[in-house]
Every structure is written in C-alpha cells, then in structure tokens.
Design a protein around this motif. Structure first.
Motif: not given
Length: 518
Positions: A95-115, A358-364
């Motif tokens: 939960v922590v590590m995937v959240g960290a990767i998704a959050a690191t992508f979300a910032g520069p891409l302008g995606l919110g906490d919901g993503f 995972g990448s094809v399905l859309g995971g971070a």
C-alpha cells in the motif's frame, strides 16, 4: 565455507535432531536421496516435535517445490499461523510503496488524490492475481513481485523528459525477461562475495532505519506532538529486544504495529478511517484514456525511446536487490533447505510478467523483489507459497474494504512495521556476513560507494574491485576465471555508470543527454 563466500542455508541456525532419516542426513546430496516420497509422506504434526522451531525447520527441509507445475496447498505445502506475519507486513508495504509511486507521478502530471487512491486499490487487485499464479501455484520459489522503491527518485525526471508510464513498464518487463532467460541474475549473484553482499545489506538496513525514524518524527512534529515519535520508537526498541531474547522475533511486525499505533492513539495522535469500501475502475481503456485515468493516452515510439535508459537502469538494479533477499533467506533458514530458497531467475520471470500485465492494465507499480514479504517470511522460517496466498487475500481485502489502507499508511504503524520487519533484520544479516575474514574491507567500500551515488553503483563498483583482488579475499579472486574476475564486472559497472551519467544520476555531473537536464 571460506569467509568470502555467500553463506549456504543454516550458517547460524541449528538443525532439528528429531526428524528421523530426512533430517539426520549430513549432506545436501544425502538429503535429496532420502526424499523418496512426497511432502505429505514426510509431514508430521507439530506436536511430535520438541519445539515449534524444530517443526518449522522440518517443514522447510521436506518441501519439494515444482517449477512450472501445479503446487497445491496441503499437498505440497501447508499454512501455519506464522504465515500471517509476512503477509501482513507485505500488505502494509505494498500500500505504501505503490502509493508513493502513484503520488510521485501524480504531482508532475497534475493528478489528484483520487487518482492515487484508486490506482493503489487497482494495483492491490492486479498483484493478487499474479501472486497466486506464480508464487502460490507455478513457481513456488519465486518471491512475490513487489515494488521497485529505488526508482521513485527517478520518476520526476522521467515525467519531465516526456516519459510514459506504460512505455516505461513494458520495457522494464521486456528487459527483465531477457535477463531472467539468460540466467543473468543468478550469474551476478554468484559473482558477489560475502563481503560485498554484507555491506549492501548494512547500507540498505541503516539508510532504511534512519529514514523511517526521520519520517516518524516529521509526522509527529507536523501534528505538534514530537514526543509521540520518541515514545513509540523507544517502546519499539524495548519490544524488539524482548522478542529477540525469547526467540520470538517473527512476532515483531504485528506486536510493534499494535504498540506503535496504540501508544500514538492513547497519547492523542489523530486518526480516522476515511477510505470507504469500493472497487476501482477495472478497464484499461479508462486508465489509458486521454481524458480519464492517467490522461496521457497510449504511448508513441518516442515515449519508448525517452524511457529506454531508465528501463535499463531499473532492471540492472534488480540484481543487488534480489541477491540481498536471497542471502537473508540463506542466513535465516536451517541446513538442507536449498530447494526452497528464493530462485533469482524465477523471481525475475514473475516480476517481468507481472510488470507487463500491470502496465497494460493501467497500474502505477514498477516491479521488483518484494522485500517487505521475503524478509519477515525468512525470519519466521516459512517458505514462500503459503504466505504468498495469504498476502494475496490480504491485498484483496484491503483493496475492496478500504479501511485497512488507512491503518497501513498511518505513520506510527507504517514506520515501525518497516523498521522491525525489514530494515533492522537487514542490518543484522549484514553484520552476520561481515564479522570474519576480510569481508569488512569489501563491506566498507560498498557502503562508501553507495553513499556517493546509490546502492546499485556501490554494488557494481565494489563487485569489480573485489573480484579483481584489490580488496577482500585474494584467494577468492585468484580462483575466479578471467570472465568472472574482470570481464563481467567491468561490463556491468560501465553499463550501470554510463546509464546513470546519461540520465543525470551521478552527483555533481549534469546529465549527458540534455533532454534529461531538468
């Protein structure tokens, strides 16, 4: 065993002496010859052993995992209550590590906490399928495909350069599969001396421990209650020492989480369950839409070219990560358990397939060996498959129920779980491996070089120096072939350092490619 070699299982573990003919054999060959039967034939109730430890050792010694064939619960392995510990630690870590990767992508891409929240839930469901398929069924000696934590600092550079997460993930999967098929991972592991590996474990353990202590104090200061962090860490230290004294270290994760979370809450730290039950979007078209999910659309040829050096670097960094996990198992397991040890190449196969899907399905997620699973599992003296099945179940429950995710990322629970479940054991294993012979020379250089750049650089440089005989055991170096002594280590060091120079990871040196100078 010479002091410069990586240890075999049982380096510091005594054997059960009441397991009849199988456990009484003195060599691996004799042990294999004695296993003329199935796991069910050799299994005995725990009540017939003098101690729980003897029973768990016996279970490891009689397992006969089958590659690319069905491995079924109760026929090929059993569930024990010790399996819940690594499963719990692994779920928290995921939960922590995937959240960290998704959050690191979300910032520069302008995606919110919901993503971030929805993608973490999605990844928990994706990884559960592959855990069961590979580690629980087809490849029982493949560690679970976890998250590549060292890549997180690179993600902002990838995004700034125009990199696409799907292209990045697909290339990692492709290169990882090539490395696995060529047996490159196990080859590099065999070329790594005990000193080099011990130093790597020491560095990872120390850096991880200090970072989690710092994170806990940062959180406590943020809520105006810095004393909570001190009390939680102090109680965790005392608890860990008590568990060590009574040889119950495998209970460290659940008890530390209970003590850490309970103490923080009683001292007034705010906590609330916020994530309601639900399911994430399950369509890849949603995640890779231009106006939904990542909001990036599908990758182009240019997207693959941009992330190519990063993908090479990611896979090159797998070997020291995987090696550290395997060596920790060897130190923790009793003798004659070679057949149940984590297989580096099979783990690369599992991680590669999981990464592509995972990448094809859309995971971070970006895959690697799952450290928050394998380290607690080794401490508990449990094989991979049973705990893997429980990890998959826990991930599914957390992803759908939602509320456990809130608890898993609460700092008093998260930080102490990672400290006692992963980083302190890594420190202990590193110290165990570097306590004799000339291993301390190589270990010190690994730590020094890793502090200069990162663990991958430190490992590759020290591997080269150690195999050349400039440090460490001269006898070991003299016994290596020309290919093992300098050709492979030189190629590995040049490739890794060259890619790091291209993308700007060498401190004080601008990226050689101007497109990465951000």
């Amino acid at each position: 065993m010479s002091p410069s070699q990586i240890p075999t299982p049982g380096s510091k573990t005594t054997l059960p002496n009441n397991s009849a003919s199988v456990a009484a054999t003195s060599t691996t060959e004799e042990h294999d010859a004695a296993l003329q039967g199935t796991y069910v034939d050799f299994h005995k109730p725990s009540a017939t052993f003098a101690s729980r430890d003897d029973y768990l050792n016996h279970e490891l010694q009689i397992m006969q995992p089958k590659r690319w064939r069905p491995n079924l619960p109760f026929r090929d392995y059993r569930f024990e209550y010790e399996d819940t510990i690594p499963a719990m630690a692994a779920t928290i870590g995921k939960v922590v590590m995937v959240g960290a990767i998704a959050a690191t992508f979300a910032g520069p891409l302008g995606l919110g906490d919901g993503f971030i929240l929805e993608n973490v839930r999605y990844e928990l469901l994706i990884v559960s399928f592959f855990i069961i398929l590979f580690s629980g069924f087809l490849l029982p000696t493949a560690n679970l495909a976890g998250t590549h934590g060292p890549l997180i600092p690179l993600i902002p550079i990838v995004v700034a350069a125009g990199g696409h997460p799907m292209a990045f993930g697909l290339l990692i999967g492709a290169f990882g599969l090539l490395l696995a098929i060529s047996k490159g991972g196990s080859l590099l592991a065999n070329l790594t001396s005990k000193g080099v590996c011990g130093g790597l474990l020491l560095y990872l353990g120390f850096i991880g421990t200090t970072s989690q202590v710092k994170n806990l104090f940062t959180w406590a200061e943020g809520i105006g209650m810095a004393h909570i962090a001190f009390v939680v860490i102090l109680l965790t230290i005392i608890l860990y020492a008590v568990l060590e004294n009574y040889q119950k270290r495998w209970l460290a994760v659940p008890l530390s989480c209970l003590v850490g979370g309970g103490t923080a809450f009683l001292l007034g730290a705010p906590f609330a369950f916020k994530t309601a039950p639900g399911l994430p979007h399950m369509s890849p078209m949603y995640w890779w839409g231009e106006n939904s999910g990542w909001m990036l659309g599908l990758p182009t040829l240019e997207s693959f070219i941009v992330v190519l050096p990063f993908a090479i670097l990611a896979v090159a960094m797998w070997s020291p990560d995987f090696l550290g996990h395997q060596v920790f198992q060897k130190i923790s397991y009793p003798k004659r358990t070679e057949r149940v040890l984590m297989d580096i190449d099979d783990t690369m196969v599992s991680a590669s397939f999981r990464q592509v899907a995972g990448s094809v399905l859309g995971g971070a997620n970006f895959a690697s060996s799952w450290g928050t699973y394998i380290v607690p599992a080794a401490i508990a003296k449990r094989p991979i498959p049973a705990g893997a099945i429980l990890t998959a179940i826990f991930c599914i429950v957390a992803g759908i129920w939602g509320y456990p995710m809130d608890l898993a990322i609460w700092e008093p629970v998260l930080c102490v779980a990672l400290i006692v479940g992963v980083f302190i054991p890594l420190l202990e294993a590193g110290m165990e491996m570097t306590r004799e012979g000339k291993t301390t020379q190589s270990a010190a250089i690994v730590v020094f070089a890793s502090a200069l750049v990162n663990p991958a650089f430190g490992w590759s440089l020290t591997l080269l120096l150690d195999n050349l005989g400039l440090i460490g055991s001269k006898e070991r170096s003299a016994g290596l072939t020309k290919m093992s002594r300098w050709i492979i280590p030189v190629v590995m060091f040049v490739v890794l350092t060259g890619v790091m120079a291209i993308v700007g990871m060498l401190p004080g040196i601008p990226a050689l490619m101007t497109s990465f100078r951000h």
